[in-house]
Write an enzyme that holds these catalytic residues in place. Structure first.
Site, PDB file in Angstrom:
ATOM      1  N   THR A 182       5.104   1.231  -6.632  1.00  0.00           N
ATOM      2  CA  THR A 182       5.613   1.880  -5.418  1.00  0.00           C
ATOM      3  C   THR A 182       6.339   0.838  -4.582  1.00  0.00           C
ATOM      4  O   THR A 182       6.096  -0.364  -4.745  1.00  0.00           O
ATOM      5  CB  THR A 182       4.453   2.442  -4.580  1.00  0.00           C
ATOM      6  OG1 THR A 182       3.587   1.347  -4.278  1.00  0.00           O
ATOM      7  CG2 THR A 182       3.682   3.495  -5.337  1.00  0.00           C
ATOM      8  N   GLU A 329       4.213   8.188  -7.353  1.00  0.00           N
ATOM      9  CA  GLU A 329       2.869   8.626  -7.747  1.00  0.00           C
ATOM     10  C   GLU A 329       2.879   9.989  -8.434  1.00  0.00           C
ATOM     11  O   GLU A 329       1.867  10.456  -8.925  1.00  0.00           O
ATOM     12  CB  GLU A 329       1.951   8.704  -6.515  1.00  0.00           C
ATOM     13  CG  GLU A 329       1.520   7.366  -5.956  1.00  0.00           C
ATOM     14  CD  GLU A 329       2.494   6.781  -4.948  1.00  0.00           C
ATOM     15  OE1 GLU A 329       3.683   7.166  -4.962  1.00  0.00           O
ATOM     16  OE2 GLU A 329       2.073   5.937  -4.135  1.00  0.00           O
ATOM     17  N   LYS A 438       4.035   9.305  18.394  1.00  0.00           N
ATOM     18  CA  LYS A 438       3.059  10.101  19.142  1.00  0.00           C
ATOM     19  C   LYS A 438       3.281   9.868  20.622  1.00  0.00           C
ATOM     20  O   LYS A 438       2.956   8.815  21.154  1.00  0.00           O
ATOM     21  CB  LYS A 438       1.628   9.727  18.717  1.00  0.00           C
ATOM     22  CG  LYS A 438       0.760  10.930  18.598  1.00  0.00           C
ATOM     23  CD  LYS A 438      -0.481  10.656  17.796  1.00  0.00           C
ATOM     24  CE  LYS A 438      -1.217  11.981  17.572  1.00  0.00           C
ATOM     25  NZ  LYS A 438      -2.482  11.807  16.899  1.00  0.00           N
ATOM     26  N   TRP A 443       2.924  14.879  18.471  1.00  0.00           N
ATOM     27  CA  TRP A 443       3.839  14.345  17.465  1.00  0.00           C
ATOM     28  C   TRP A 443       5.265  14.829  17.685  1.00  0.00           C
ATOM     29  O   TRP A 443       5.512  15.993  17.956  1.00  0.00           O
ATOM     30  CB  TRP A 443       3.393  14.798  16.068  1.00  0.00           C
ATOM     31  CG  TRP A 443       2.313  13.935  15.508  1.00  0.00           C
ATOM     32  CD1 TRP A 443       1.955  12.698  15.938  1.00  0.00           C
ATOM     33  CD2 TRP A 443       1.452  14.250  14.399  1.00  0.00           C
ATOM     34  NE1 TRP A 443       0.928  12.212  15.161  1.00  0.00           N
ATOM     35  CE2 TRP A 443       0.597  13.137  14.208  1.00  0.00           C
ATOM     36  CE3 TRP A 443       1.330  15.336  13.542  1.00  0.00           C
ATOM     37  CZ2 TRP A 443      -0.366  13.095  13.212  1.00  0.00           C
ATOM     38  CZ3 TRP A 443       0.371  15.290  12.554  1.00  0.00           C
ATOM     39  CH2 TRP A 443      -0.468  14.183  12.384  1.00  0.00           C
TER      40      TRP A 443
END
Ligand code: AMP
Length: 543
Positions: A182, A329, A438, A443
């Protein structure tokens, strides 16, 4: 329970390799070399050379399970590695050539690579890390633009004297086929070990008409690198269907790609938004220069595709862009944004909104999103939570078992993407969990703001990130790159965004920058922006 009585036929890449030879020997493979000339071959040539490669690797001592690394652009030799290495029972480890040498050294060492195959043009990069990787016994150089240097082996010479048939072993479908790391913007990169079975199942589903759906009539151009998440599986999709393959080599600029698309009559191409943004800008300047009538689908993914990009291709050039979401993944495709028949009743804006979403899961991928406290959230199109997925091509752990906290007790993988999911299952990525903003406990979606900004005629690119704020804890800041020769002020951009968002979502300020920092795989590197400008509002904002 009554057991079914069907054969347990192993789902391995060996079958794809055999199939390519038996049924599609005349399908073409075209690769652009570093000197821009085109190398032309067929699936029959490819099969013979894959056998020769397997012999050569065996002669060098490669055993089942050994890792053979590639440090290569997209070309026909890389395709040979994609099949010969797994089919002989070894594991192809694709190294990402955009990583820093120290990361490459870490990854190759961590993987325990024994053989490394490298493009000659990438030798200067290899030299910076190869001495840190004692497990590497042989370096094999693909000699395209000159001879392999002393102390290395020449790929073409290794193959030349070997037999053109190889007795590939019968493999267990759960055995490892490929190792991909990754990008690791936080912490060390982690390895994902694809199995033959996961690749084959991903390929079968990718070849459904509702997903990517290639056929032997297609001409596929994987612009997305073979060193990143297996080029979204496109090479496997081509092999199983017999589609013609066109590889761009190291030339990824818009002119080179458009030339290749037009000359080779490409029908299906896949790449990240940055590539398509460059292509769209060029097509807008010179709409008549290339004949792209053969193109039937352009896949886009890897980071969020702005709606303005999808719309621009469609409205101004009649080109159809399909937006997909995936991760290393996941082998890597997870969701794809296709319209359903009843969406024909919607107006253009609503249809574009769906096509610009990340779509809904492809068969056998399941999704849910959860709150900070692990509560499964409703699919109402507005509640944000972390996306979790499961399925036969989702990793169940990382190579060497790091990152165990990404896997839940009840069998899901935590993606780290913050999303909303609507009643029809379409997900919209609002942020990476580490990038969320935030503000006063609520959010704000940086991705939504970025996409809106990128629709402004003067804006080339925009990244929105969290900056510390004395009152609200965090507030959004926008880093904006303007198109060459264009002008826009912060006030103009604010007024533009105001049409689309509630006031408290609007960026607190706009920073005009020459470029947005990126990760090795082309995603915005917001960590860098936060490091540089994270305190900007602490100085300018009043508490
Ligand atoms: P990688 O494993 O390097 O391919 O990175 C996977 C990550 O890229 C995902 O978790 C997302 O954050 C991002 N990503 C991939 N595709 C998309 C997309 N279509 N829209 C937004 N983000 C995406």
């Amino acid at each position: 329970m009554l057991a079914g009585r069907m054969m347990d036929f192993p789902l391995t890449l060996t079958h794809l390799l055999d199939r390519a030879r038996t049924f599609y020997g005349r399908s073409e493979i075209v690769s652009r070399r570093p000197d821009r000339s085109l190398h032309r071959s067929t699936y029959a040539d490819f099969y013979r050379r894959a056998c020769q490669l397997a012999h050569a690797l065996k002669r060098l001592g490669v055993q089942p399970g050994d890792r053979v690394a590639s440090l290569c652009w997209n070309h026909h030799q890389h395709l040979e590695l994609y099949f010969a290495v797994p089919a002989m029972g070894a594991v192809l480890h694709t190294l990402n050539l955009r990583l820093a040498p120290k990361d490459l050294g870490y990854i190759a060492h961590h993987a325990g690579d024994r053989i490394l195959v490298v493009d000659r043009t990438l030798l200067p990069l290899l030299e910076k890390f190869v001495k840190d990787v004692p497990s590497i016994e042989h370096v094999i150089v693909i000699p395209d633009d000159g001879p392999a240097p002393e102390g290395t082996l020449d790929y073409e010479q290794c193959l030349a004297s070997e037999p053109t048939a190889f007795d590939f072993p019968t493999l267990e479908e759960r055995s490892a086929a490929m190792l991909c790391y990754t990008s690791g913007t936080t912490g060390n990169p982690k390895g994902v070990l694809f199995s033959h079975r996961s690749i084959v199942l991903h390929t079968l589903v990718s070849c459904m008409g509702e997903v990517i759906g290639p056929t032997a009539q297609d001409v596929m151009l994987p612009v997305v690198p073979m060193f990143h998440a297996a080029a979204w599986g496109l090479p496997f999709d081509a092999l199983i269907t017999g589609a013609k393959l066109v590889f761009p080599g190291p030339h990824l600029d818009a002119v080179s790609l458009l030339d290749l698309m037009a000359q080779e009559r490409v029908t299906l191409a896949g790449g990240v938004p940055t590539i398509w943004l460059g292509i769209l800008a060029l097509l807008d300047q010179e709409p008549k220069r290339w004949d792209l009538r053969t193109i039937r689908a352009m896949l886009i993914g890897g980071s969020a595709a702005p709606a303005s990009l999808i719309d621009g291709f469609m409205k101004r050039h009649g080109l159809h862009v399909t937006h997909a979401w995936g991760m290393t993944e996941l082998n890597p495709v997870g969701t794809l944004a296709r319209l359903k028949p009843h969406h024909a009743d919607l107006d253009d804006a609503a249809r574009l909104d769906i096509r610009a979403s990340q779509g809904y899961p492809i068969p056998f991928v399941e999704q849910r999103h959860v709150s900070d406290t692990g509560q499964v959230l409703p699919w109402d199109g507005k509640t944000m939570g972390e996306l979790e997925v499961r399925g036969p091509w989702v990793a169940r752990s990382y190579y060497s078992d790091e990152g165990a906290d990404r896997f839940t007790q009840d069998g899901w993988f935590k993606t780290g993407d913050v999303v909303t999911i609507d009643a029809e299952g379409y997900l919209r990525i609002t942020d990476r969990s580490k990038d969320v903003i935030k503000s006063g406990g609520e959010w704000i979606s940086s991705v939504a703001l970025e996409n809106a900004l990128m629709a402004h005629p003067a804006v080339l690119e925009a990244a929105v990130f969290a900056a510390r704020h004395p009152k609200w804890d965090e507030r959004p800041l926008a880093a904006v790159v303007l198109k060459p020769g264009q002008r826009a002020t912060a006030e103009e951009l604010a007024a533009y965004l105001q049409q689309h968002f509630v006031k408290w979502w609007l960026p607190e300020d706009y920073l005009f920058v020459p470029q947005i920092p990126r990760t090795s795989t082309g995603k915005f590197l917001k960590m860098k922006l936060r490091e540089e400008f994270g305190d900007h509002l602490m100085k300018t904002a009043s508490p």
